[in-house]
Design a protein around this motif. Structure first.
Motif, mmCIF file in Angstrom:
data_model
loop_
_atom_site.group_PDB
_atom_site.id
_atom_site.type_symbol
_atom_site.label_atom_id
_atom_site.label_comp_id
_atom_site.label_asym_id
_atom_site.label_seq_id
_atom_site.Cartn_x
_atom_site.Cartn_y
_atom_site.Cartn_z
ATOM 1 N N ASP A 122 -52.386 -100.234 48.285
ATOM 2 C CA ASP A 122 -52.865 -101.370 49.103
ATOM 3 C C ASP A 122 -54.119 -101.326 49.505
ATOM 4 O O ASP A 122 -54.873 -102.408 49.328
ATOM 5 C CB ASP A 122 -51.887 -101.424 50.436
ATOM 6 N N ASP A 123 -54.869 -100.025 49.868
ATOM 7 C CA ASP A 123 -56.307 -100.046 50.102
ATOM 8 C C ASP A 123 -56.945 -100.529 48.816
ATOM 9 O O ASP A 123 -57.994 -101.121 48.955
ATOM 10 C CB ASP A 123 -56.478 -98.606 50.314
ATOM 11 N N LEU A 124 -56.472 -99.905 47.873
ATOM 12 C CA LEU A 124 -57.359 -100.084 46.355
ATOM 13 C C LEU A 124 -57.342 -101.746 46.293
ATOM 14 O O LEU A 124 -58.336 -102.234 45.725
ATOM 15 C CB LEU A 124 -56.725 -99.395 45.346
ATOM 16 N N SER A 125 -56.186 -102.199 46.407
ATOM 17 C CA SER A 125 -55.821 -103.837 46.259
ATOM 18 C C SER A 125 -56.764 -104.492 47.067
ATOM 19 O O SER A 125 -57.663 -105.468 46.776
ATOM 20 C CB SER A 125 -54.598 -104.181 46.366
ATOM 21 N N ALA A 126 -57.162 -104.063 48.451
ATOM 22 C CA ALA A 126 -58.101 -104.684 49.348
ATOM 23 C C ALA A 126 -59.429 -104.724 48.921
ATOM 24 O O ALA A 126 -60.237 -105.538 48.912
ATOM 25 C CB ALA A 126 -57.793 -104.055 50.781
ATOM 26 N N VAL A 127 -59.727 -103.495 48.459
ATOM 27 C CA VAL A 127 -61.296 -103.226 48.084
ATOM 28 C C VAL A 127 -61.637 -103.888 46.733
ATOM 29 O O VAL A 127 -62.959 -104.224 46.691
ATOM 30 C CB VAL A 127 -61.670 -101.593 48.280
ATOM 31 N N THR A 128 -60.772 -103.768 45.940
ATOM 32 C CA THR A 128 -60.976 -104.297 44.450
ATOM 33 C C THR A 128 -60.744 -105.892 44.289
ATOM 34 O O THR A 128 -61.436 -106.579 43.478
ATOM 35 C CB THR A 128 -60.341 -103.482 43.647
ATOM 36 N N GLY A 129 -59.949 -106.351 45.355
ATOM 37 C CA GLY A 129 -59.664 -107.866 45.196
ATOM 38 C C GLY A 129 -58.348 -108.115 44.057
ATOM 39 O O GLY A 129 -58.345 -109.309 43.722
ATOM 40 N N LEU A 130 -58.089 -106.906 43.691
ATOM 41 C CA LEU A 130 -56.892 -107.163 42.573
ATOM 42 C C LEU A 130 -55.582 -107.037 43.275
ATOM 43 O O LEU A 130 -55.378 -105.984 44.093
ATOM 44 C CB LEU A 130 -57.326 -106.198 41.442
ATOM 45 N N GLY A 131 -54.673 -107.650 42.791
ATOM 46 C CA GLY A 131 -53.147 -107.349 43.043
ATOM 47 C C GLY A 131 -52.670 -106.172 42.615
ATOM 48 O O GLY A 131 -53.219 -105.530 41.553
ATOM 49 N N ARG A 132 -51.478 -105.573 42.824
ATOM 50 C CA ARG A 132 -51.102 -104.512 42.262
ATOM 51 C C ARG A 132 -50.832 -104.338 40.553
ATOM 52 O O ARG A 132 -51.229 -103.638 40.054
ATOM 53 C CB ARG A 132 -49.869 -103.951 43.009
ATOM 54 N N GLY A 133 -50.347 -105.757 40.628
ATOM 55 C CA GLY A 133 -49.974 -105.800 38.870
ATOM 56 C C GLY A 133 -51.177 -105.639 38.189
ATOM 57 O O GLY A 133 -51.256 -105.079 36.964
ATOM 58 N N SER A 134 -52.304 -106.267 38.470
ATOM 59 C CA SER A 134 -53.871 -106.245 37.909
ATOM 60 C C SER A 134 -54.186 -104.831 37.837
ATOM 61 O O SER A 134 -54.730 -104.400 36.672
ATOM 62 C CB SER A 134 -54.702 -107.123 38.508
ATOM 63 N N LEU A 135 -53.868 -104.091 38.883
ATOM 64 C CA LEU A 135 -54.429 -102.813 38.980
ATOM 65 C C LEU A 135 -53.580 -101.750 37.910
ATOM 66 O O LEU A 135 -54.170 -101.077 37.007
ATOM 67 C CB LEU A 135 -54.224 -102.157 40.546
ATOM 68 N N TYR A 136 -52.303 -101.995 38.155
ATOM 69 C CA TYR A 136 -51.472 -101.154 37.251
ATOM 70 C C TYR A 136 -51.711 -101.608 35.661
ATOM 71 O O TYR A 136 -51.749 -100.732 34.925
ATOM 72 C CB TYR A 136 -50.226 -101.369 37.517
ATOM 73 N N GLY A 137 -51.647 -102.973 35.501
ATOM 74 C CA GLY A 137 -52.011 -103.400 33.987
ATOM 75 C C GLY A 137 -53.264 -102.810 33.441
ATOM 76 O O GLY A 137 -53.474 -102.415 32.404
ATOM 77 N N ALA A 138 -54.359 -102.859 34.329
ATOM 78 C CA ALA A 138 -55.643 -102.273 33.802
ATOM 79 C C ALA A 138 -55.884 -100.789 33.571
ATOM 80 O O ALA A 138 -56.609 -100.573 32.968
ATOM 81 C CB ALA A 138 -56.814 -103.039 34.702
ATOM 82 N N PHE A 139 -55.514 -100.139 34.640
ATOM 83 C CA PHE A 139 -55.921 -98.808 34.873
ATOM 84 C C PHE A 139 -54.619 -97.704 34.773
ATOM 85 O O PHE A 139 -54.668 -96.690 34.917
ATOM 86 C CB PHE A 139 -56.548 -98.649 36.303
#
Length: 210
Positions: A31-48
């Motif tokens: 959730d912290d990473l989502s907040a600072v990057t502006g990406l949702g969990r799905g986008s974060l997991y999908g990209a990284f």
């Protein structure tokens, strides 16, 4: 057809790096990473992939910048010894200016994860080798130029300076005063085996004949 990504991966990695750098790996949630990057969990997991994979990308980014900065500072044109002295003093000054005591991401990561995370340990070892190599290269140049004793062990001198600089980092995080940090840096520089210039060499007469 898959939708193209609408974000810059490197910007996301930099934002994640700042988050991990500030509060550490364990202190950072998805959730912290989502907040600072502006990406949702799905986008974060999908990209990284997962949090750990993104952390390794962030650590690689930091380490690459750190080693690159040292190589640039210690490998530019001009006499090597003044370059080495300037670098040591600049590192000390950077530690003094770090009033938030965020410190070095590499050092913080080593303390938190190196003993339990092989991938992190390998990266930390690699960056230490890179920093040591930058110092050693500059010292070897100073020896070749005749400003440092050519018979001294360049590897050992580089290790001494690296240990001192990493120790200054710990002093800074502990709240050491600027006088303590600068004093340690100057003392380490004073220990370098300089070759006396002709005008200061023992037994050399001055131009006035005194």
């Amino acid at each position: 057809m898959a939708r193209p990504r609408q974000f810059d991966e490197e910007e996301v990695v930099r934002a994640a790096r700042d988050q991990f750098w500030t509060v550490g790996y364990s202190g950072t949630s998805i959730d912290d990473l989502s907040a600072v990057t502006g990406l949702g969990r799905g986008s974060l997991y999908g990209a990284f992939g997962d949090k750990h994979a993104l952390f390794l990308r962030a650590l690689d980014s930091y380490n690459s910048d750190a080693v690159g900065a040292w190589r640039t500072a210690l490998g530019g044109p001009g006499p090597a010894l003044p370059m080495l002295e300037r670098h040591v003093r600049n590192v000390a000054e950077g530690i003094i200016r770090d009033v938030e005591r965020r410190g070095c991401m590499m050092a913080k990561t080593a303390a938190e994860l190196s003993a339990v995370d092989e991938g992190v340990a390998e990266r930390i070892a690699a960056v230490v080798r890179g920093l040591h190599g930058a110092l050693r290269g500059c010292i070897a140049r100073a020896q070749a130029e005749g400003s440092l004793d050519a018979d001294s062990d360049a590897d050992s001198l580089a290790s001494l300076l690296l240990a001192m600089l990493r120790g200054l980092e710990a002093l800074g995080k502990a709240g050491a005063t600027p006088e303590v940090v600068n004093g340690a840096a100057e003392q380490a520089l004073a220990l370098l085996p300089r070759v006396p210039t002709d005008e200061h060499a023992p037994g050399t007469r001055s131009s006035t004949g005194a």
